[in-house]
Design a protein around this motif. Structure first.
Motif, PDB file in Angstrom:
ATOM      1  N   GLU A 183       0.850  -1.181   0.000  1.00  0.00           N
ATOM      2  CA  GLU A 183       0.000   0.000   0.000  1.00  0.00           C
ATOM      3  C   GLU A 183       0.892   1.239   0.000  1.00  0.00           C
ATOM      4  O   GLU A 183       1.968   1.240   0.593  1.00  0.00           O
ATOM      5  CB  GLU A 183      -0.898   0.022   1.236  1.00  0.00           C
ATOM      6  CG  GLU A 183      -1.880  -1.118   1.288  1.00  0.00           C
ATOM      7  CD  GLU A 183      -2.673  -1.160   2.587  1.00  0.00           C
ATOM      8  OE1 GLU A 183      -3.755  -1.720   2.567  1.00  0.00           O
ATOM      9  OE2 GLU A 183      -2.195  -0.624   3.611  1.00  0.00           O
ATOM     10  N   THR A 184       0.440   2.290  -0.643  1.00  0.00           N
ATOM     11  CA  THR A 184       1.186   3.541  -0.670  1.00  0.00           C
ATOM     12  C   THR A 184       0.616   4.471   0.400  1.00  0.00           C
ATOM     13  O   THR A 184      -0.593   4.708   0.440  1.00  0.00           O
ATOM     14  CB  THR A 184       1.065   4.210  -2.058  1.00  0.00           C
ATOM     15  OG1 THR A 184       1.532   3.275  -3.040  1.00  0.00           O
ATOM     16  CG2 THR A 184       1.875   5.469  -2.137  1.00  0.00           C
ATOM     17  N   VAL A 185       1.491   4.975   1.277  1.00  0.00           N
ATOM     18  CA  VAL A 185       1.079   5.875   2.351  1.00  0.00           C
ATOM     19  C   VAL A 185       2.059   7.043   2.447  1.00  0.00           C
ATOM     20  O   VAL A 185       3.199   6.952   1.988  1.00  0.00           O
ATOM     21  CB  VAL A 185       1.014   5.153   3.716  1.00  0.00           C
ATOM     22  CG1 VAL A 185      -0.051   4.075   3.716  1.00  0.00           C
ATOM     23  CG2 VAL A 185       2.347   4.577   4.114  1.00  0.00           C
ATOM     24  N   MET A 186       1.590   8.140   3.051  1.00  0.00           N
ATOM     25  CA  MET A 186       2.461   9.277   3.329  1.00  0.00           C
ATOM     26  C   MET A 186       2.990   9.126   4.752  1.00  0.00           C
ATOM     27  O   MET A 186       2.237   8.773   5.665  1.00  0.00           O
ATOM     28  CB  MET A 186       1.683  10.593   3.228  1.00  0.00           C
ATOM     29  CG  MET A 186       1.352  11.037   1.835  1.00  0.00           C
ATOM     30  SD  MET A 186       2.795  11.486   0.847  1.00  0.00           S
ATOM     31  CE  MET A 186       3.397  12.918   1.685  1.00  0.00           C
ATOM     32  N   ARG A 187       4.283   9.381   4.922  1.00  0.00           N
ATOM     33  CA  ARG A 187       4.913   9.286   6.235  1.00  0.00           C
ATOM     34  C   ARG A 187       5.876  10.453   6.392  1.00  0.00           C
ATOM     35  O   ARG A 187       6.546  10.845   5.429  1.00  0.00           O
ATOM     36  CB  ARG A 187       5.651   7.955   6.356  1.00  0.00           C
ATOM     37  CG  ARG A 187       6.284   7.755   7.707  1.00  0.00           C
ATOM     38  CD  ARG A 187       6.867   6.407   7.923  1.00  0.00           C
ATOM     39  NE  ARG A 187       7.388   5.793   6.703  1.00  0.00           N
ATOM     40  CZ  ARG A 187       7.706   4.528   6.600  1.00  0.00           C
ATOM     41  NH1 ARG A 187       7.581   3.730   7.604  1.00  0.00           N
ATOM     42  NH2 ARG A 187       8.194   4.050   5.470  1.00  0.00           N
ATOM     43  N   VAL A 188       5.961  11.006   7.600  1.00  0.00           N
ATOM     44  CA  VAL A 188       6.893  12.094   7.870  1.00  0.00           C
ATOM     45  C   VAL A 188       8.311  11.546   7.775  1.00  0.00           C
ATOM     46  O   VAL A 188       8.625  10.505   8.355  1.00  0.00           O
ATOM     47  CB  VAL A 188       6.634  12.710   9.266  1.00  0.00           C
ATOM     48  CG1 VAL A 188       7.662  13.765   9.595  1.00  0.00           C
ATOM     49  CG2 VAL A 188       5.222  13.288   9.330  1.00  0.00           C
TER      50      VAL A 188
END
Length: 127
Positions: free
Chosen positions: A67-72
């Motif tokens: 899955e593609t996610v945004m992470r800091v």
């Protein structure tokens, strides 16, 4: 008057869903419903702002589940936190008195929901 910070409001959303499905006296249900609506509106705007901060300081990554996610990014955690923390201290004043905890004493409300909603309860007026 009940004063809450965004930090306190975020976990309340699911707990409000639980309590508003209980058979409550009409006045209490109405007051809690109004409070839930005010909190929901604030939390939605907070979540949008938080997501924008994640985009600002983050990167797109793929999880082990593909899955593609945004992470800091690790190097941006301090800046992200510095910008997020003051947001969490924003307050909302809700014009209602807490309701007696006895109102929900016989309900199936779990301990987590009770804890999340504790600012909305007071000791029984009969005591």
């Amino acid at each position: 008057m009940i004063k809450l910070t965004l930090r306190e409001m975020a976990p309340m959303i699911n707990s409000f869903n639980a309590i508003l499905n209980l058979p409550l006296p009409a006045r209490d249900a109405y007051r809690l419903g109004i409070a839930a609506k005010q909190i929901q509106e604030r939390v939605v705007v907070y979540e949008q702002t938080r997501q924008n901060l994640i985009k600002k300081y983050g990167e797109t990554v793929e999880t082990p589940q593909k899955e593609t996610v945004m992470r800091v990014k690790a190097e941006n955690v301090e800046s992200f936190t510095k910008e997020l923390e003051p947001l969490l201290e924003e307050t909302l004043e809700i014009n209602m008195d807490p309701i007696p905890v006895d109102t929900v004493a016989d309900s199936k409300l779990n301990a987590i929901d009770m804890l999340n909603l504790s600012p909305f309860f007071c000791e029984s007026k009969d005591k």
